[in-house]
Design a protein around this motif. Structure first.
Motif, PDB file in Angstrom:
ATOM      1  N   SER A  64      -7.691  -0.994  -0.962  1.00 19.46           N
ATOM      2  CA  SER A  64      -9.153  -0.939  -1.031  1.00 19.46           C
ATOM      3  C   SER A  64      -9.794  -1.694   0.122  1.00 19.46           C
ATOM      4  CB  SER A  64      -9.643  -1.510  -2.362  1.00 19.46           C
ATOM      5  OG  SER A  64      -9.294  -0.659  -3.433  1.00 19.46           O
ATOM      6  N   GLN A  65      -9.199  -2.819   0.494  1.00 19.92           N
ATOM      7  CA  GLN A  65      -9.812  -3.651   1.526  1.00 19.92           C
ATOM      8  C   GLN A  65      -9.462  -3.191   2.941  1.00 19.92           C
ATOM      9  OE1 GLN A  65      -9.387  -7.847   0.885  1.00 19.92           O
ATOM     10  NE2 GLN A  65     -10.280  -8.410   2.851  1.00 19.92           N
ATOM     11  N   TRP A  66      -8.186  -2.836   3.160  1.00 23.27           N
ATOM     12  CA  TRP A  66      -7.741  -2.541   4.522  1.00 23.27           C
ATOM     13  C   TRP A  66      -7.195  -1.115   4.716  1.00 23.27           C
ATOM     14  CZ3 TRP A  66      -5.910  -7.353   2.392  1.00 23.27           C
ATOM     15  CH2 TRP A  66      -6.546  -8.480   2.911  1.00 23.27           C
ATOM     16  N   GLY A  67      -6.743  -0.474   3.651  1.00 16.35           N
ATOM     17  CA  GLY A  67      -5.999   0.763   3.812  1.00 16.35           C
ATOM     18  C   GLY A  67      -4.599   0.461   4.330  1.00 16.35           C
ATOM     19  N   LEU A  68      -3.950   1.454   4.939  1.00 21.52           N
ATOM     20  CA  LEU A  68      -2.610   1.266   5.511  1.00 21.52           C
ATOM     21  C   LEU A  68      -2.365   2.401   6.505  1.00 21.52           C
ATOM     22  CD1 LEU A  68      -0.107  -0.653   5.106  1.00 21.52           C
ATOM     23  CD2 LEU A  68       0.884   1.205   3.745  1.00 21.52           C
ATOM     24  N   ASP A 106     -12.738   5.766  -0.358  1.00 23.15           N
ATOM     25  CA  ASP A 106     -13.020   5.933   1.061  1.00 23.15           C
ATOM     26  C   ASP A 106     -12.050   5.159   1.952  1.00 23.15           C
ATOM     27  OD1 ASP A 106     -15.344   7.639   0.863  1.00 23.15           O
ATOM     28  OD2 ASP A 106     -16.430   5.898   0.095  1.00 23.15           O
ATOM     29  N   SER A 107     -11.133   4.397   1.355  1.00 25.77           N
ATOM     30  CA  SER A 107     -10.139   3.666   2.140  1.00 25.77           C
ATOM     31  C   SER A 107      -9.065   4.623   2.647  1.00 25.77           C
ATOM     32  CB  SER A 107      -9.488   2.573   1.291  1.00 25.77           C
ATOM     33  OG  SER A 107     -10.403   1.550   1.003  1.00 25.77           O
ATOM     34  N   LYS A 108      -8.592   4.393   3.855  1.00 26.60           N
ATOM     35  CA  LYS A 108      -7.691   5.351   4.494  1.00 26.60           C
ATOM     36  C   LYS A 108      -6.254   4.848   4.538  1.00 26.60           C
ATOM     37  CE  LYS A 108     -11.199   7.726   7.196  1.00 26.60           C
ATOM     38  NZ  LYS A 108     -11.472   8.443   8.455  1.00 26.60           N
ATOM     39  N   VAL A 109      -5.334   5.729   4.128  1.00 23.27           N
ATOM     40  CA  VAL A 109      -3.905   5.432   4.096  1.00 23.27           C
ATOM     41  C   VAL A 109      -3.171   6.574   4.794  1.00 23.27           C
ATOM     42  CG1 VAL A 109      -1.899   5.131   2.577  1.00 23.27           C
ATOM     43  CG2 VAL A 109      -4.105   4.119   1.946  1.00 23.27           C
ATOM     44  N   ALA A 110      -2.188   6.249   5.620  1.00 27.51           N
ATOM     45  CA  ALA A 110      -1.353   7.266   6.250  1.00 27.51           C
ATOM     46  C   ALA A 110      -0.248   7.704   5.280  1.00 27.51           C
ATOM     47  CB  ALA A 110      -0.754   6.733   7.540  1.00 27.51           C
ATOM     48  N   TYR A 111       0.402   8.812   5.589  1.00 29.58           N
ATOM     49  CA  TYR A 111       1.389   9.392   4.674  1.00 29.58           C
ATOM     50  C   TYR A 111       2.624   9.864   5.426  1.00 29.58           C
ATOM     51  CZ  TYR A 111      -2.171   9.309   1.077  1.00 29.58           C
ATOM     52  OH  TYR A 111      -3.112   8.879   0.181  1.00 29.58           O
ATOM     53  N   VAL A 112       3.700  10.060   4.645  1.00 33.77           N
ATOM     54  CA  VAL A 112       4.904  10.685   5.177  1.00 33.77           C
ATOM     55  C   VAL A 112       5.497  11.575   4.092  1.00 33.77           C
ATOM     56  CG1 VAL A 112       6.520   8.834   4.492  1.00 33.77           C
ATOM     57  CG2 VAL A 112       7.032  10.289   6.474  1.00 33.77           C
ATOM     58  N   ASP A 113       6.031  12.713   4.514  1.00 25.72           N
ATOM     59  CA  ASP A 113       6.688  13.630   3.591  1.00 25.72           C
ATOM     60  C   ASP A 113       8.083  13.079   3.275  1.00 25.72           C
ATOM     61  OD1 ASP A 113       7.990  15.742   2.311  1.00 25.72           O
ATOM     62  OD2 ASP A 113       7.028  17.258   3.541  1.00 25.72           O
ATOM     63  N   PHE A 149      18.940   0.844   4.919  1.00 23.76           N
ATOM     64  CA  PHE A 149      17.965   0.213   4.039  1.00 23.76           C
ATOM     65  C   PHE A 149      16.647   0.975   4.103  1.00 23.76           C
ATOM     66  CE2 PHE A 149      15.021  -3.679   3.492  1.00 23.76           C
ATOM     67  CZ  PHE A 149      14.799  -3.366   2.162  1.00 23.76           C
ATOM     68  N   ILE A 150      16.218   1.519   2.962  1.00 31.59           N
ATOM     69  CA  ILE A 150      14.925   2.192   2.877  1.00 31.59           C
ATOM     70  C   ILE A 150      13.873   1.132   2.555  1.00 31.59           C
ATOM     71  CG2 ILE A 150      13.605   4.092   1.885  1.00 31.59           C
ATOM     72  CD1 ILE A 150      16.173   4.933   3.352  1.00 31.59           C
ATOM     73  N   SER A 151      13.249   0.627   3.582  1.00 30.46           N
ATOM     74  CA  SER A 151      12.273  -0.454   3.453  1.00 30.46           C
ATOM     75  C   SER A 151      10.877   0.148   3.311  1.00 30.46           C
ATOM     76  CB  SER A 151      12.379  -1.380   4.661  1.00 30.46           C
ATOM     77  OG  SER A 151      11.508  -2.481   4.567  1.00 30.46           O
ATOM     78  N   VAL A 152       9.912  -0.344   4.055  1.00 30.55           N
ATOM     79  CA  VAL A 152       8.530   0.117   3.953  1.00 30.55           C
ATOM     80  C   VAL A 152       7.832  -0.192   5.270  1.00 30.55           C
ATOM     81  CG1 VAL A 152       7.621  -2.053   3.017  1.00 30.55           C
ATOM     82  CG2 VAL A 152       6.486   0.093   2.453  1.00 30.55           C
ATOM     83  N   THR A 153       6.862   0.638   5.642  1.00 32.34           N
ATOM     84  CA  THR A 153       6.086   0.355   6.842  1.00 32.34           C
ATOM     85  C   THR A 153       5.344  -0.973   6.693  1.00 32.34           C
ATOM     86  OG1 THR A 153       5.757   2.719   7.188  1.00 32.34           O
ATOM     87  CG2 THR A 153       4.324   1.241   8.413  1.00 32.34           C
ATOM     88  N   HIS A 154       5.415  -1.800   7.713  1.00 31.30           N
ATOM     89  CA  HIS A 154       4.732  -3.094   7.760  1.00 31.30           C
ATOM     90  C   HIS A 154       5.183  -4.042   6.628  1.00 31.30           C
ATOM     91  CE1 HIS A 154       2.418  -0.969  10.641  1.00 31.30           C
ATOM     92  NE2 HIS A 154       1.503  -0.488   9.834  1.00 31.30           N
ATOM     93  N   PRO A 155       6.460  -4.403   6.582  1.00 34.35           N
ATOM     94  CA  PRO A 155       6.911  -5.345   5.552  1.00 34.35           C
ATOM     95  C   PRO A 155       6.372  -6.761   5.753  1.00 34.35           C
ATOM     96  CG  PRO A 155       8.675  -4.889   7.093  1.00 34.35           C
ATOM     97  CD  PRO A 155       7.572  -3.928   7.418  1.00 34.35           C
ATOM     98  N   ILE A 156       5.730  -7.015   6.882  1.00 29.51           N
ATOM     99  CA  ILE A 156       5.172  -8.341   7.130  1.00 29.51           C
ATOM    100  C   ILE A 156       3.834  -8.571   6.425  1.00 29.51           C
ATOM    101  CG2 ILE A 156       6.309  -8.587   9.359  1.00 29.51           C
ATOM    102  CD1 ILE A 156       3.626  -7.924  10.699  1.00 29.51           C
ATOM    103  N   LEU A 157       3.292  -7.548   5.756  1.00 30.28           N
ATOM    104  CA  LEU A 157       1.993  -7.698   5.093  1.00 30.28           C
ATOM    105  C   LEU A 157       2.155  -8.539   3.827  1.00 30.28           C
ATOM    106  CD1 LEU A 157       0.496  -4.103   5.473  1.00 30.28           C
ATOM    107  CD2 LEU A 157       0.030  -6.138   6.848  1.00 30.28           C
TER     108      LEU A 157
END
Length: 282
Positions: free
Chosen positions: A250-254, A162-169, A97-105
């Motif tokens: 915008s509020q929290w980033g990821l 200016d909000s920060k988000v992490a990434y994956v290739d 299953f290709i889910s998503v980081t932090h599915p509890i959000l």
């Protein structure tokens, strides 16, 4: 035989390509007929994942499934839960299953739908012993298109610059999919968070791009309504989900931690700079 859903999408096509190169017989499915053009596949099945008969056809076509959910579908949780149940009934060898980081959000519609599918898959895995692995990729790097930035001189984004988000290739995620598919027992019942980089703001992405290319691109905020109009988005669930995405980023980033992906790859995950270098060569 391994089935990949949503295979005509950007991420799906990359995963199909990686599996084909690894020697797997691949059945690719999508609602988009372009799925038939994917190189190296054994079979293409075009249809709607919301239809039970089509899901039955898909499950009968393979003994392993890589389930990539459709993007911003109001029926996403129902689709995933049904595919899990059919996989149990068919005694499939593996469900990835290709889910998503932090599915509890809970502020993200596409996250909560995946959380529901994860829960259902875990319960079914415990009661039926369906072998499964849950992969939780971070925000994909391909959402920053260096060729488009080069052509326009700007990186347009629908959340706070200016909000920060992490990434994956996505290529790193595909590499993990191949590893998981090739060693079912080792990865059975595992949940892996796949984060490739630290969190970057849109402004920081453009700074890296300019440092690499010598260009003078700029970041440009585009409000979400304007963005949705530009892509002619009319589906109400899609629009709501996208607005939630813009508000949350915008509020929290990821963000998250890259240790698990490093462990699975046996190397450092692809950096954003390396991703840019690879894309600019093409």
């Amino acid at each position: 035989m391994i089935l990949v859903t949503s295979a005509a999408g950007h991420t799906g096509a990359i995963m199909v390509n990686a599996l084909v190169k690894a020697g797997y017989d691949v059945v690719a499915t999508d609602i988009n007929p372009a799925v038939a053009n994917l190189p190296g596949i054994k079979q293409a099945l075009v249809g709607d994942l919301t239809q039970l008969d089509f899901q039955r056809q898909l499950v009968a076509s393979a003994d392993q499934i890589v389930y990539i959910p459709p993007l911003f579908s109001a029926e996403e949780a129902l689709i995933g839960e049904s595919l899990v149940d059919l996989s149990v009934a068919a005694h499939l060898k593996q469900f990835i299953f290709i889910s998503v980081t932090h599915p509890i959000l809970t502020t993200l519609l596409q996250h909560t739908a995946k959380r529901d599918v994860e829960e259902h898959l875990i319960y079914q895995g415990m009661t039926s012993q369906l072998p499964y692995t849950i992969l939780q990729p971070m925000h994909y790097m391909h959402n920053f298109d260096p060729q488009l930035v080069h052509n326009t001189g700007k990186y347009q984004i629908f959340y706070n610059v200016d909000s920060k988000v992490a990434y994956v290739d996505p290529d790193d995620v595909a590499e993990v999919v191949v590893k998981v598919a090739g060693n079912i027992g080792q990865h059975d019942k595992a949940t892996y968070e796949l984060v490739g980089t630290k969190a970057y703001s849109p402004n920081e992405l453009v700074t890296q791009y300019n440092a690499l290319t010598g260009e003078h691109a700029v970041t440009q905020y585009v409000d979400v309504e304007t963005f949705l109009a530009s892509i002619h988005a009319q589906d109400l669930f899609f629009r709501t989900g996208f607005k939630h995405l813009a508000d949350t980023y915008s509020q929290w980033g990821l963000d998250g931690n890259a240790n698990v992906l490093h462990m699975l790859l046996g190397r450092q995950p692809t950096t954003f700079e390396d991703y840019l270098k690879n894309r600019l060569k093409k």
